[in-house]
Design an enzyme around this catalytic site. Structure first.
Site, PDB file in Angstrom:
ATOM      1  N   ASP A   8     -32.791 -87.655  79.377  1.00  0.00           N
ATOM      2  CA  ASP A   8     -33.365 -88.633  78.748  1.00  0.00           C
ATOM      3  C   ASP A   8     -33.263 -88.522  77.251  1.00  0.00           C
ATOM      4  O   ASP A   8     -32.212 -87.642  76.865  1.00  0.00           O
ATOM      5  CB  ASP A   8     -35.122 -89.005  78.950  1.00  0.00           C
ATOM      6  CG  ASP A   8     -35.737 -87.489  78.393  1.00  0.00           C
ATOM      7  OD1 ASP A   8     -35.207 -86.553  77.992  1.00  0.00           O
ATOM      8  OD2 ASP A   8     -37.003 -87.249  78.576  1.00  0.00           O
ATOM      9  N   CYS A  66     -34.391 -83.492  81.173  1.00  0.00           N
ATOM     10  CA  CYS A  66     -35.519 -84.120  80.262  1.00  0.00           C
ATOM     11  C   CYS A  66     -36.193 -82.946  79.571  1.00  0.00           C
ATOM     12  O   CYS A  66     -35.296 -81.668  79.307  1.00  0.00           O
ATOM     13  CB  CYS A  66     -36.366 -84.870  81.320  1.00  0.00           C
ATOM     14  SG  CYS A  66     -37.505 -84.102  82.317  1.00  0.00           S
ATOM     15  N   THR A  68     -38.608 -80.739  79.999  1.00  0.00           N
ATOM     16  CA  THR A  68     -38.976 -79.692  81.017  1.00  0.00           C
ATOM     17  C   THR A  68     -38.277 -79.990  82.456  1.00  0.00           C
ATOM     18  O   THR A  68     -38.269 -78.685  82.974  1.00  0.00           O
ATOM     19  CB  THR A  68     -40.527 -79.862  81.366  1.00  0.00           C
ATOM     20  OG1 THR A  68     -40.754 -80.995  82.127  1.00  0.00           O
ATOM     21  CG2 THR A  68     -41.600 -79.676  80.266  1.00  0.00           C
ATOM     22  N   HIS A 134     -32.713 -72.970 107.491  1.00  0.00           N
ATOM     23  CA  HIS A 134     -33.174 -73.913 106.407  1.00  0.00           C
ATOM     24  C   HIS A 134     -32.996 -75.024 106.812  1.00  0.00           C
ATOM     25  O   HIS A 134     -33.587 -75.976 106.382  1.00  0.00           O
ATOM     26  CB  HIS A 134     -32.330 -73.306 105.327  1.00  0.00           C
ATOM     27  CG  HIS A 134     -32.293 -71.851 105.040  1.00  0.00           C
ATOM     28  ND1 HIS A 134     -33.555 -71.169 104.487  1.00  0.00           N
ATOM     29  CD2 HIS A 134     -31.312 -70.696 105.005  1.00  0.00           C
ATOM     30  CE1 HIS A 134     -33.271 -69.846 104.243  1.00  0.00           C
ATOM     31  NE2 HIS A 134     -32.020 -69.638 104.634  1.00  0.00           N
TER      32      HIS A 134
HETATM   33  C1  RB5 Z   1     -40.387 -86.570  76.729  1.00  0.00           C
HETATM   34  O1  RB5 Z   1     -41.275 -86.456  75.564  1.00  0.00           O
HETATM   35  C2  RB5 Z   1     -40.976 -85.566  77.716  1.00  0.00           C
HETATM   36  O2  RB5 Z   1     -42.066 -85.976  78.255  1.00  0.00           O
HETATM   37  C3  RB5 Z   1     -39.948 -85.588  78.986  1.00  0.00           C
HETATM   38  O3  RB5 Z   1     -38.774 -85.339  78.625  1.00  0.00           O
HETATM   39  C4  RB5 Z   1     -40.183 -84.473  80.025  1.00  0.00           C
HETATM   40  O4  RB5 Z   1     -40.382 -83.414  79.529  1.00  0.00           O
HETATM   41  C5  RB5 Z   1     -41.023 -84.987  81.218  1.00  0.00           C
HETATM   42  O5  RB5 Z   1     -41.125 -84.287  82.194  1.00  0.00           O
END
Ligand code: RB5
Length: 156
Positions: A8, A66, A68, A134
């Site tokens: 993202d 992204c 996290t 597994h």
């Molecule tokens: C974007 O602000 C943030 O919410 C996204 O990058 C991510 O961390 C979502 O899981």
């Protein structure tokens, strides 16, 4: 091996760094965007794009980033047959291949620095699925998709 990259708007810089890192090792890399931090790209868009590219056989594996790593992996994991694992260190990155046969490693650009992220990629892509006990557990995960009736959903 062909690797699909997606992110993202929070993770464009790290995605570019990791693509370059993997290309330098001879991997073929395909960029599914976001292509610029100014392009406000919601993470489900990229998570879905890369997961569907794997399901279609367009790429073999994927790297998703992204803020996290959680949101983008949640989206990818909704595509039937796709297993994406969030990692913030190389040990887990090795085991999501050895034990979980994940096709996608997900990371958080707000969690890991670029050098650690490179080590996570190296660990993920150099490991091999171990099969055996597994494989049985992965079958149990696939059975959940079957029970809910979407395991055989047409490839998008
Ligand atoms: C974007 O602000 C943030 O919410 C996204 O990058 C991510 O961390 C979502 O899981």
């Amino acid at each position: 091996m062909k690797i699909g990259f997606g992110c993202d708007h929070t993770a464009v810089e790290l995605k570019n760094i990791l693509m370059e890192h993997m290309q330098a090792q001879g991997y073929e890399c395909v960029d599914y965007g976001s292509y610029s931090p100014e392009e406000k790209r919601d993470y489900p868009v990229s998570g879905r794009l890369v997961a569907e590219a794997i399901r279609r056989g367009e790429v073999d594996k994927g790297v998703l980033i992204c803020g996290t790593g959680v949101g983008i992996s949640l989206a990818a994991n909704k595509v039937p047959g796709i297993r994406a694992g969030v990692c913030s260190e190389p040990y887990t990155a090795r085991l999501i291949t050895e034990h979980n046969d994940c096709q996608i490693v997900a990371m958080g650009a707000r969690v890991v620095g670029s050098e650690l992220a490179k080590m996570i990629c190296d660990s993920f892509f150099s490991a091999q699925f171990q099969g055996g006990r597994h494989a049985k557990r992965l079958g149990m995960i696939a059975a959940i998709e079957e029970d809910y009736g979407y395991a055989d959903a047409p490839v998008k």
